[in-house]
Each structure stands twice: as structure tokens, then as C-alpha cells.
Write a protein that holds these residues in place. Sequence first.
Motif, PDB file in Angstrom:
ATOM      1  N   LEU A  12      -0.495  11.882 -14.705  1.00 30.39           N
ATOM      2  CA  LEU A  12      -1.391  12.248 -13.611  1.00 30.39           C
ATOM      3  C   LEU A  12      -2.561  11.281 -13.543  1.00 30.39           C
ATOM      4  O   LEU A  12      -2.938  10.826 -12.463  1.00 30.39           O
ATOM      5  CB  LEU A  12      -1.889  13.682 -13.784  1.00 30.39           C
ATOM      6  CG  LEU A  12      -2.923  14.166 -12.762  1.00 30.39           C
ATOM      7  CD1 LEU A  12      -2.304  14.176 -11.371  1.00 30.39           C
ATOM      8  CD2 LEU A  12      -3.431  15.536 -13.134  1.00 30.39           C
ATOM      9  N   VAL A  13      -3.106  10.937 -14.688  1.00 34.69           N
ATOM     10  CA  VAL A  13      -4.227   9.992 -14.727  1.00 34.69           C
ATOM     11  C   VAL A  13      -3.783   8.619 -14.218  1.00 34.69           C
ATOM     12  O   VAL A  13      -4.481   7.980 -13.430  1.00 34.69           O
ATOM     13  CB  VAL A  13      -4.795   9.903 -16.160  1.00 34.69           C
ATOM     14  CG1 VAL A  13      -5.842   8.813 -16.260  1.00 34.69           C
ATOM     15  CG2 VAL A  13      -5.370  11.243 -16.582  1.00 34.69           C
ATOM     16  N   ILE A  14      -2.608   8.164 -14.634  1.00 34.58           N
ATOM     17  CA  ILE A  14      -2.088   6.878 -14.159  1.00 34.58           C
ATOM     18  C   ILE A  14      -1.850   6.931 -12.659  1.00 34.58           C
ATOM     19  O   ILE A  14      -2.135   5.970 -11.939  1.00 34.58           O
ATOM     20  CB  ILE A  14      -0.798   6.512 -14.920  1.00 34.58           C
ATOM     21  CG1 ILE A  14      -1.114   6.218 -16.375  1.00 34.58           C
ATOM     22  CG2 ILE A  14      -0.114   5.309 -14.277  1.00 34.58           C
ATOM     23  CD1 ILE A  14       0.109   6.040 -17.249  1.00 34.58           C
ATOM     24  N   GLY A  15      -1.348   8.040 -12.157  1.00 35.53           N
ATOM     25  CA  GLY A  15      -1.128   8.192 -10.723  1.00 35.53           C
ATOM     26  C   GLY A  15      -2.426   8.104  -9.933  1.00 35.53           C
ATOM     27  O   GLY A  15      -2.478   7.478  -8.873  1.00 35.53           O
ATOM     28  N   VAL A  16      -3.480   8.716 -10.442  1.00 36.24           N
ATOM     29  CA  VAL A  16      -4.786   8.650  -9.772  1.00 36.24           C
ATOM     30  C   VAL A  16      -5.315   7.221  -9.786  1.00 36.24           C
ATOM     31  O   VAL A  16      -5.851   6.736  -8.781  1.00 36.24           O
ATOM     32  CB  VAL A  16      -5.783   9.625 -10.441  1.00 36.24           C
ATOM     33  CG1 VAL A  16      -7.195   9.385  -9.955  1.00 36.24           C
ATOM     34  CG2 VAL A  16      -5.365  11.055 -10.191  1.00 36.24           C
ATOM     35  N   VAL A  17      -5.136   6.519 -10.902  1.00 36.49           N
ATOM     36  CA  VAL A  17      -5.593   5.127 -10.987  1.00 36.49           C
ATOM     37  C   VAL A  17      -4.821   4.244 -10.005  1.00 36.49           C
ATOM     38  O   VAL A  17      -5.410   3.417  -9.308  1.00 36.49           O
ATOM     39  CB  VAL A  17      -5.463   4.600 -12.438  1.00 36.49           C
ATOM     40  CG1 VAL A  17      -5.683   3.103 -12.507  1.00 36.49           C
ATOM     41  CG2 VAL A  17      -6.436   5.323 -13.340  1.00 36.49           C
ATOM     42  N   VAL A  18      -3.514   4.432  -9.921  1.00 36.68           N
ATOM     43  CA  VAL A  18      -2.706   3.645  -8.976  1.00 36.68           C
ATOM     44  C   VAL A  18      -3.131   3.949  -7.540  1.00 36.68           C
ATOM     45  O   VAL A  18      -3.209   3.053  -6.706  1.00 36.68           O
ATOM     46  CB  VAL A  18      -1.200   3.931  -9.183  1.00 36.68           C
ATOM     47  CG1 VAL A  18      -0.358   3.333  -8.078  1.00 36.68           C
ATOM     48  CG2 VAL A  18      -0.747   3.405 -10.527  1.00 36.68           C
ATOM     49  N   PHE A  19      -3.427   5.204  -7.253  1.00 36.66           N
ATOM     50  CA  PHE A  19      -3.882   5.574  -5.915  1.00 36.66           C
ATOM     51  C   PHE A  19      -5.204   4.887  -5.573  1.00 36.66           C
ATOM     52  O   PHE A  19      -5.371   4.346  -4.479  1.00 36.66           O
ATOM     53  CB  PHE A  19      -4.038   7.094  -5.819  1.00 36.66           C
ATOM     54  CG  PHE A  19      -4.548   7.570  -4.500  1.00 36.66           C
ATOM     55  CD1 PHE A  19      -3.735   7.533  -3.383  1.00 36.66           C
ATOM     56  CD2 PHE A  19      -5.841   8.049  -4.366  1.00 36.66           C
ATOM     57  CE1 PHE A  19      -4.202   7.967  -2.156  1.00 36.66           C
ATOM     58  CE2 PHE A  19      -6.320   8.489  -3.156  1.00 36.66           C
ATOM     59  CZ  PHE A  19      -5.491   8.452  -2.045  1.00 36.66           C
TER      60      PHE A  19
ATOM     61  N   LEU B 174      -6.035   2.054  -2.628  1.00 35.60           N
ATOM     62  CA  LEU B 174      -7.109   2.185  -1.641  1.00 35.60           C
ATOM     63  C   LEU B 174      -8.024   0.969  -1.646  1.00 35.60           C
ATOM     64  O   LEU B 174      -8.428   0.476  -0.583  1.00 35.60           O
ATOM     65  CB  LEU B 174      -7.924   3.442  -1.910  1.00 35.60           C
ATOM     66  CG  LEU B 174      -7.279   4.763  -1.538  1.00 35.60           C
ATOM     67  CD1 LEU B 174      -8.203   5.916  -1.904  1.00 35.60           C
ATOM     68  CD2 LEU B 174      -6.941   4.812  -0.077  1.00 35.60           C
ATOM     69  N   VAL B 175      -8.339   0.462  -2.816  1.00 35.73           N
ATOM     70  CA  VAL B 175      -9.205  -0.716  -2.918  1.00 35.73           C
ATOM     71  C   VAL B 175      -8.520  -1.929  -2.312  1.00 35.73           C
ATOM     72  O   VAL B 175      -9.129  -2.692  -1.550  1.00 35.73           O
ATOM     73  CB  VAL B 175      -9.597  -0.975  -4.390  1.00 35.73           C
ATOM     74  CG1 VAL B 175     -10.239  -2.329  -4.565  1.00 35.73           C
ATOM     75  CG2 VAL B 175     -10.529   0.123  -4.881  1.00 35.73           C
TER      76      VAL B 175
ATOM     77  N   PHE C 277       0.835  -1.205   0.000  1.00 36.03           N
ATOM     78  CA  PHE C 277       0.000   0.000   0.000  1.00 36.03           C
ATOM     79  C   PHE C 277       0.869   1.255   0.000  1.00 36.03           C
ATOM     80  O   PHE C 277       0.635   2.188  -0.778  1.00 36.03           O
ATOM     81  CB  PHE C 277      -0.926  -0.002   1.212  1.00 36.03           C
ATOM     82  CG  PHE C 277      -1.665   1.294   1.393  1.00 36.03           C
ATOM     83  CD1 PHE C 277      -2.675   1.658   0.534  1.00 36.03           C
ATOM     84  CD2 PHE C 277      -1.332   2.155   2.426  1.00 36.03           C
ATOM     85  CE1 PHE C 277      -3.362   2.852   0.695  1.00 36.03           C
ATOM     86  CE2 PHE C 277      -2.003   3.349   2.594  1.00 36.03           C
ATOM     87  CZ  PHE C 277      -3.019   3.692   1.727  1.00 36.03           C
ATOM     88  N   LEU C 278       1.887   1.274   0.851  1.00 37.12           N
ATOM     89  CA  LEU C 278       2.753   2.453   0.920  1.00 37.12           C
ATOM     90  C   LEU C 278       3.557   2.635  -0.363  1.00 37.12           C
ATOM     91  O   LEU C 278       3.732   3.765  -0.833  1.00 37.12           O
ATOM     92  CB  LEU C 278       3.687   2.339   2.125  1.00 37.12           C
ATOM     93  CG  LEU C 278       3.004   2.429   3.478  1.00 37.12           C
ATOM     94  CD1 LEU C 278       4.020   2.199   4.586  1.00 37.12           C
ATOM     95  CD2 LEU C 278       2.336   3.769   3.654  1.00 37.12           C
TER      96      LEU C 278
ATOM     97  N   ARG D 169      -8.066  -5.846   2.203  1.00 34.82           N
ATOM     98  CA  ARG D 169      -7.264  -6.492   3.256  1.00 34.82           C
ATOM     99  C   ARG D 169      -7.818  -6.184   4.641  1.00 34.82           C
ATOM    100  O   ARG D 169      -7.842  -7.045   5.508  1.00 34.82           O
ATOM    101  CB  ARG D 169      -5.820  -6.041   3.159  1.00 34.82           C
ATOM    102  CG  ARG D 169      -5.132  -6.607   1.930  1.00 34.82           C
ATOM    103  CD  ARG D 169      -3.695  -6.290   1.939  1.00 34.82           C
ATOM    104  NE  ARG D 169      -3.062  -7.038   3.019  1.00 34.82           N
ATOM    105  CZ  ARG D 169      -1.784  -6.993   3.302  1.00 34.82           C
ATOM    106  NH1 ARG D 169      -0.999  -6.229   2.602  1.00 34.82           N
ATOM    107  NH2 ARG D 169      -1.287  -7.699   4.285  1.00 34.82           N
ATOM    108  N   MET D 170      -8.268  -4.962   4.864  1.00 34.00           N
ATOM    109  CA  MET D 170      -8.821  -4.606   6.172  1.00 34.00           C
ATOM    110  C   MET D 170     -10.148  -5.321   6.404  1.00 34.00           C
ATOM    111  O   MET D 170     -10.470  -5.692   7.528  1.00 34.00           O
ATOM    112  CB  MET D 170      -8.992  -3.097   6.292  1.00 34.00           C
ATOM    113  CG  MET D 170      -7.691  -2.352   6.373  1.00 34.00           C
ATOM    114  SD  MET D 170      -7.930  -0.593   6.420  1.00 34.00           S
ATOM    115  CE  MET D 170      -8.330  -0.376   8.133  1.00 34.00           C
TER     116      MET D 170
END
Length: 56
Positions: free
Chosen positions: A28-35, A39-40, A4-5, A45-46
Motif C-alpha cells: 500500500l505504501v509503495i502504491g501511494v508512492v507510485v501514485f 502525479l509529479v 501516467f496511466l 509535463r503539463m
Amino acid sequence: MVLFLLLLIVAIALGIVGVVVKGLFYLLVIGVVVFLVSLVLSGIRMGRRRGTRYPR
């Protein structure tokens, strides 16, 4: 947690490069998708951890 980190750091780096460098908006779009993927994955996992605890 390490995954995650790592994904979070990659997403932030791609987002910054995508904003700063002109013409690299796709980063930027790829970065948002990776973010969002990170999160998912952390949410999944949680969610699994809640059901595995046994009362003592």
C-alpha cells in the motif's frame, strides 16, 4: 500520457493488494508512492507544454 496511466494502474493495483492481503501493508505504501510520482511527472509535463505554444 501512457506512462501516467500505466503508473496509475500499478499504484491502484498495489494499493488494493496491500489493503486486502494481511501483512502486506508495504505494498500500500509503495502504491501511494507510485501514485505521487505519477502525479509529479504529469505535472512537470503539463508545465512544460504551457510555454511551448506560439501565438499565430
